[in-house]
Design an enzyme around this catalytic site. Structure first.
Site, mmCIF file in Angstrom:
data_model
loop_
_atom_site.group_PDB
_atom_site.id
_atom_site.type_symbol
_atom_site.label_atom_id
_atom_site.label_comp_id
_atom_site.label_asym_id
_atom_site.label_seq_id
_atom_site.Cartn_x
_atom_site.Cartn_y
_atom_site.Cartn_z
ATOM 1 N N CYS A 1 0.825 -1.215 0.000
ATOM 2 C CA CYS A 1 0.000 0.000 0.000
ATOM 3 C C CYS A 1 0.857 1.262 0.000
ATOM 4 C CB CYS A 1 -0.918 -0.063 1.226
ATOM 5 S SG CYS A 1 -1.754 1.487 1.607
ATOM 6 N N CYS B 1 -0.036 3.896 2.640
ATOM 7 C CA CYS B 1 0.370 3.399 3.969
ATOM 8 C C CYS B 1 1.836 3.751 4.226
ATOM 9 C CB CYS B 1 0.207 1.881 4.063
ATOM 10 S SG CYS B 1 -1.481 1.301 3.862
#
Length: 108
Positions: free
Chosen positions: A33, A36
């Site tokens: 991600c 993230c």
């Protein structure tokens, strides 16, 4: 990664988050991600600046599918503040430091 950030999984989520005496910031994330990874350093900073007041934990959703499912995590990064064993607030998506600080301050 900050040594103040703890990695928590399905097995120890209850003990580390729900039974915590202090508010807990949970970062649901995954290795793949991008957003993230973008907020990772901010989460580390928060762990240092709120040391002793807020516990900061990360849950890898790929390795621990049960907990994100239990809390209806549909997009990542999802940040949740837990207080007294319950979800206090939720923030989905990458945000800046100011927004993240406000998010934590509301629960402290």
């Amino acid at each position: 990664m900050s040594d103040k950030v703890m990695h928590v999984g399905d097995a120890d989520f209850d003990a580390q988050v729900l039974k915590s005496n202090t508010p807990v910031l949970v970062d649901f994330w995954a290795e793949w991600c991008g957003p993230c990874k973008m907020i990772g350093p901010l989460v580390d900073e928060l762990a240092s600046s709120y040391d002793g007041k807020v516990k900061v934990v990360k849950v890898n959703i790929d390795q621990n599918p049960q907990t994100p499912r239990q809390y209806a995590v549909r997009g990542i990064p999802t940040l949740m503040m837990f207080k007294d064993g319950k979800v206090h607030s939720t923030q989905v998506g990458a945000v800046g430091k100011a927004q993240l600080t406000q998010f934590v301050d509301k629960a402290v």
